[in-house]
Design an enzyme around this catalytic site. Structure first.
Site, PDB file in Angstrom:
ATOM      1  N   SER A 243       9.485  21.728 -30.348  1.00 26.61           N
ATOM      2  CA  SER A 243       9.374  21.751 -31.807  1.00 26.61           C
ATOM      3  C   SER A 243       8.472  20.634 -32.312  1.00 26.61           C
ATOM      4  O   SER A 243       8.269  19.621 -31.636  1.00 26.61           O
ATOM      5  CB  SER A 243      10.712  21.659 -32.542  1.00 26.61           C
ATOM      6  OG  SER A 243      11.529  22.772 -32.257  1.00 26.61           O
ATOM      7  N   SER A 281       9.527  26.804 -29.436  1.00 25.46           N
ATOM      8  CA  SER A 281       9.080  25.682 -30.254  1.00 25.46           C
ATOM      9  C   SER A 281       9.223  26.020 -31.734  1.00 25.46           C
ATOM     10  O   SER A 281       8.661  26.990 -32.225  1.00 25.46           O
ATOM     11  CB  SER A 281       7.618  25.346 -29.941  1.00 25.46           C
ATOM     12  OG  SER A 281       7.220  24.165 -30.594  1.00 25.46           O
ATOM     13  N   ASP A 283       8.061  25.143 -35.124  1.00 19.55           N
ATOM     14  CA  ASP A 283       6.936  24.416 -35.712  1.00 19.55           C
ATOM     15  C   ASP A 283       6.937  24.620 -37.224  1.00 19.55           C
ATOM     16  O   ASP A 283       6.649  25.728 -37.714  1.00 19.55           O
ATOM     17  CB  ASP A 283       5.624  24.902 -35.101  1.00 19.55           C
ATOM     18  CG  ASP A 283       5.645  24.810 -33.579  1.00 19.55           C
ATOM     19  OD1 ASP A 283       5.976  23.721 -33.080  1.00 19.55           O
ATOM     20  OD2 ASP A 283       5.358  25.813 -32.913  1.00 19.55           O
TER      21      ASP A 283
END
Length: 353
Positions: A243, A281, A283
């Site tokens: 992240s 992830s 984001d």
């Protein structure tokens, strides 16, 4: 545009910022501190929670002076990949307003942090009759280096970060929410940068702060670099539970829709650093404005310089997060190596093959 000459190689043990090393991203000048706190009325506080060997965590608070449920700030949010727990997203997107400071922490501590933020806000002057509040808390998974299931971040840590938030230089690297994070094969953490630009004849500042914890292969000034190619040893263990949280602040008079456009560019900027945007992830970028657009926001056609400023600022903030961090051995004996400044400069000075 040619980059300025690089200085002599520094000590491998010394920690630096990108510009200290002559690595300059873009052409716009930074603010005096090259930090999100260059935006007037924005403060940052950290609480680092570290208990060797298994706990490397913490909380970081980005605190706009004027924010509150009675005085919300215009804001926007953009999700690049939604594998994350950004608490408060839906109301922020729906109303385009920010009611609280933005707090960053570890994934499984995010809910403790949100509750503590609500308690702190309800005690603020003017909040005596508040019946609804939207805390905004972002997170990264620091489970590679920290015992994430212990959920070590508590109310007292949140309050300390909020109460000690200040203007001035911002600590980077292994502090606060960045204590246990890893990015691009190296130990990472908190990074910040700013840019000053002209927007429709007005001098404006855009400041960014990142909590870097994402996968991919590091790219600096267009060069792809790995720990092994730099001679820095083995990379940090691969993790798909990454992240990156990005917070953008600006004193440009923008409305929520325009701030969402700014947030979008912040996530796009991660590609410049080599981000993989993997399945696991999360984001995200939050962008808020400190100046009301009541007199009318800047025309969309004038936003180009601000977009570029945010792209450059995020790229530099990620690099700062790496250069400020130190090699860390944490939970389970796993080690994340620091990005060695001397080897980085040597690689950049070597012509590509």
């Amino acid at each position: 545009m040619e980059q300025p000459p690089l200085p002599q190689r520094p000590s491998a043990r010394a920690r630096h910022r990108s510009r200290d090393l002559g690595i300059v991203i873009g052409t716009a000048a930074p603010g005096p501190l090259n930090a999100i706190t260059d935006v007037p009325g924005v403060r940052v506080g950290h609480t680092t929670v570290r208990r060797e060997p298994g706990i490397h965590s913490g909380v970081t608070a980005v605190v706009p002076d004027l924010v509150g449920p009675r005085t919300p700030l215009p804001a926007g949010v953009f999700t690049g990949n939604g594998y994350g727990k950004l608490i408060g997203t839906t109301q922020l997107a729906e109303l385009g307003t920010l009611e609280t400071p933005v707090l960053l922490t570890s994934t499984l501590s995010a809910f403790h942090v949100a509750d503590a933020l609500v308690g702190w806000m309800l005690e603020r002057p003017g909040c005596e009759k508040v019946l609804s509040l939207n805390p905004v808390v972002g997170e990264c998974n620091d489970g590679l280096l920290s015992d994430i299931r212990a959920r070590p971040v508590r109310e007292e840590h949140v309050r300390a970060a909020l109460e000690t938030a200040s203007g001035g230089p911002v600590d980077e690297g292994c502090v606060g929410a960045g204590t246990g994070t890893v990015a691009l094969g190296f130990k990472a953490g908190i990074g910040t940068a700013s840019r000053v630009t002209d927007l429709a004849g007005r001098r404006c500042t855009a400041g960014v702060l990142v909590q870097a914890n994402f996968g991919g292969t590091l790219r600096v000034l267009g060069r792809t670099l790995t720990p092994r190619s730099l001679g820095a040893g083995a990379p940090a263990p691969d993790s798909d539970a990454g992240s990156c949280m990005i917070v953008v602040a600006t004193d440009a008079p923008l409305d929520a829709r325009q701030l969402t456009r700014v947030a979008r560019r912040a996530v796009f900027a991660l590609a410049r650093t080599g981000a993989a945007y993997s399945h696991g992830s999360g984001d995200y970028a939050i962008a808020f404005g400190t100046d009301s657009p009541a007199a009318g926001p800047v025309a969309d056609a004038e936003l180009g310089p601000l977009f570029e400023a945010v792209l450059d600022g995020v790229e530099e903030a990620v690099l700062n997060s790496l250069l400020a961090a130190t090699t860390t051995t944490g939970f389970g004996g796993r080690t994340a190596p620091a990005l060695p400044a001397d080897l980085l400069l040597a690689a950049l000075a070597t012509p590509p093959r």
